[in-house]
Each structure stands twice: as structure tokens, then as C-alpha cells.
Design a protein around this motif. Structure first.
Motif, short mmCIF file in Angstrom:
data_model
loop_
_atom_site.label_atom_id
_atom_site.label_comp_id
_atom_site.label_asym_id
_atom_site.label_seq_id
_atom_site.Cartn_x
_atom_site.Cartn_y
_atom_site.Cartn_z
N THR A 155 -5.59 12.29 9.50
CA THR A 155 -6.80 12.59 8.75
C THR A 155 -6.71 13.91 7.98
OG1 THR A 155 -7.87 13.66 10.66
CG2 THR A 155 -8.23 11.28 10.36
N THR A 156 -5.58 14.60 8.08
CA THR A 156 -5.39 15.82 7.27
C THR A 156 -4.71 15.50 5.95
OG1 THR A 156 -3.20 16.38 8.21
CG2 THR A 156 -5.15 17.18 9.40
N TYR A 157 -4.26 14.25 5.77
CA TYR A 157 -3.64 13.85 4.50
C TYR A 157 -4.75 13.45 3.53
CZ TYR A 157 0.94 13.67 6.81
OH TYR A 157 2.09 13.99 7.47
N ARG A 158 -4.78 14.07 2.39
CA ARG A 158 -5.82 13.81 1.42
C ARG A 158 -5.45 12.66 0.49
NH1 ARG A 158 -9.48 15.31 4.40
NH2 ARG A 158 -9.26 17.44 5.16
N GLY A 159 -6.50 11.97 0.03
CA GLY A 159 -6.28 10.86 -0.88
C GLY A 159 -5.83 9.59 -0.19
N LYS A 160 -5.99 9.52 1.14
CA LYS A 160 -5.56 8.34 1.90
C LYS A 160 -6.73 7.64 2.60
CE LYS A 160 -1.17 9.18 1.06
NZ LYS A 160 -0.34 8.28 0.23
N ALA A 195 -10.21 -0.36 16.38
CA ALA A 195 -9.51 -1.33 15.54
C ALA A 195 -10.38 -1.76 14.36
CB ALA A 195 -9.11 -2.55 16.36
N ALA A 196 -11.69 -1.89 14.59
CA ALA A 196 -12.61 -2.27 13.52
C ALA A 196 -12.69 -1.18 12.46
CB ALA A 196 -14.00 -2.55 14.09
N ARG A 197 -12.75 0.09 12.91
CA ARG A 197 -12.79 1.20 11.95
C ARG A 197 -11.50 1.25 11.14
NH1 ARG A 197 -16.95 0.84 13.85
NH2 ARG A 197 -17.09 -0.29 11.90
N LYS A 198 -10.39 1.01 11.80
CA LYS A 198 -9.08 1.03 11.13
C LYS A 198 -9.01 -0.09 10.09
CE LYS A 198 -5.45 -0.21 13.56
NZ LYS A 198 -4.68 -1.27 12.87
N LYS A 199 -9.49 -1.26 10.45
CA LYS A 199 -9.46 -2.40 9.54
C LYS A 199 -10.32 -2.13 8.31
CE LYS A 199 -10.19 -7.42 9.42
NZ LYS A 199 -10.60 -8.61 10.22
N GLN A 200 -11.50 -1.54 8.51
CA GLN A 200 -12.38 -1.24 7.39
C GLN A 200 -11.73 -0.25 6.43
OE1 GLN A 200 -16.04 0.15 9.09
NE2 GLN A 200 -16.72 -1.90 9.70
N CYS A 201 -11.08 0.77 7.00
CA CYS A 201 -10.43 1.77 6.17
C CYS A 201 -9.29 1.15 5.36
CB CYS A 201 -9.91 2.91 7.04
SG CYS A 201 -9.12 4.24 6.11
N HIS A 202 -8.50 0.31 6.00
CA HIS A 202 -7.38 -0.32 5.32
C HIS A 202 -7.86 -1.27 4.22
CE1 HIS A 202 -4.35 0.34 8.87
NE2 HIS A 202 -4.77 1.46 8.30
N ALA A 203 -9.01 -1.92 4.46
CA ALA A 203 -9.54 -2.84 3.45
C ALA A 203 -9.95 -2.09 2.19
CB ALA A 203 -10.73 -3.59 4.02
#
Length: 206
Positions: A155-160, A195-203
Motif C-alpha cells: 500500500t506504499t506503492y502509488r498509482g496501484k 479476499a473480497a476487498r482484494k477482488k474489488q481492488c483488482h477489478a
């Protein structure tokens, strides 16, 4: 004594016996070894543990396999066993993100790993944690700790996916609390939420 090269256990189960079989494996794992036809096999130093259960129609067929590194085989972790900068990790001045490395007094802080390497390691650890929970085992503390640290570093990488970081970190903190509690149901629920939060972010940002 060296463990068998490819210890394998195969067993036919009635459907009602699956839960007790997995609990038995979990109890053995707590002692640090599993029982195979070749004898007791310690889990220390293993490279992978694979448990598969297939429905054959009349019964269930369970298989348990342990894989150990070959003699002289280096650690397979993408960034080495000690994380970034360990064997196999980013080395020397060619490591990325060196723009973040400057500190007061002219000292140089350790460079961050490549984002793609970090994500691959997180994906592997997250999958291992999920597999342990699905099999009724407590995830390895070292794997959980690695995933937690890598998640916060990610979460310290910007623009991701910056906008999704707060929700992800909140779910991560809940999972960390559940893991510390040692309550299997709490860990499973927190893992699913993460896992749900991760999936939403990837979407949104894949």
C-alpha cells in the motif's frame, strides 16, 4: 534420518468421515509430523504440502503429499527466504525504487522490491493461508507475518489502487486480529472478507 523422497498417503473415505480425517491431519500437524505408510514424516524443511479430496461417486478419495527440496536446491521464494535483498531478491544498486532510498545523513535505506515480485509473493502466501484454513489447519505464523508485512508494504506503492488501500488495510487489520485469536471460524471469515476487498481492488485497477 532423511524423509522419504516423495511421501504419499492415499485413503478412501465415506463422506461423513472427511471432517474427522482432516481434524486428524491437523492434530498430527500440530505435533510437527504426519503419518505415512513409510512412517512418520516431519514437516520441518518441507517445500510443499498438498491435500486433495476427490468424489469418486461412491466414496471420497483423499491424497496427502509432501514435497521436500532436492539436495542443494535453493529456496524457491521469489525474493529469497529473508525477503527483499535475500538470496534471489533484488541485489545491489540495480534494485528498483532507489529514489526512495535516500535518508538523512547520506545513509541509504534498503530498496523496495519490484511491485510484480511483491505481488507474486503475496499471491503465493495468500493461497497457502487459504489452503491451510480450508484443510482445517492453522496457517503457518511465518507465512501470515510475511503476508501482513507485504500487504502493508504494497500500500506504499502509488498509482496501484490508492483509493482502495484504506478498505484493504481495514480488512487486513481484522484478519491480523483473527489470526492472533487462534479462532478458526474468525480466521476463515476475516480471510473471506480480505479476499473480497482484494477482488474489488483488482477489478478496478487490474
Amino acid at each position: 534420518m532423511a524423509p522419504p523422497p516423495k511421501p504419499k498417503l492415499e485413503k478412501t473415505l465415506d463422506r461423513g468421515d472427511l471432517a474427522s480425517f482432516l481434524r486428524h491431519l491437523a492434530d498430527e500437524a500440530q505435533s510437527g509430523a504426519l503419518s505415512f505408510p513409510q512412517g512418520q514424516v516431519p514437516l520441518a524443511g518441507m517445500k510443499a504440502l498438498k491435500i486433495t479430496v476427490k468424489d469418486t461417486g461412491r466414496a471420497l478419495r483423499a491424497k496427502v503429499r509432501i514435497k521436500f527440496p532436492k539436495p542443494g536446491e535453493p529456496d524457491a521464494r521469489p525474493d529469497g527466504p529473508d525477503g527483499p535483498g535475500g538470496p534471489g531478491g533484488p541485489q545491489g544498486p540495480t534494485a528498483p525504487d532507489t529514489a526512495d532510498a535516500g535518508t538523512a545523513g547520506g545513509e541509504t535505506a534498503p530498496a523496495r522490491p519490484r511491485y510484480t515480485s511483491l505481488k507474486k509473493r503475496m499471491k503465493r502466501d495468500f493461497k497457502d493461508i487459504g489452503a491451510s484454513l480450508a484443510a482445517g489447519f492453522d496457517p503457518k505464523p511465518a507465512v501470515v507475518a510475511s503476508f501482513l508485512a507485504d500487504s502493508r508494504l504494497m500500500t506504499t506503492y502509488r498509482g496501484k489502487g490508492d483509493a482502495s488501500y484504506p478498505d484493504y488495510l481495514a480488512a487486513l487489520a481484522a484478519f491480523e486480529t483473527a489470526a492472533a485469536s487462534g479462532e478458526p471460524e474468525a480466521m476463515v471469515q476475516a480471510y473471506r472478507e480480505l479476499a473480497a476487498r482484494k477482488k474489488q481492488c483488482h477489478a478496478r485497477h487490474a
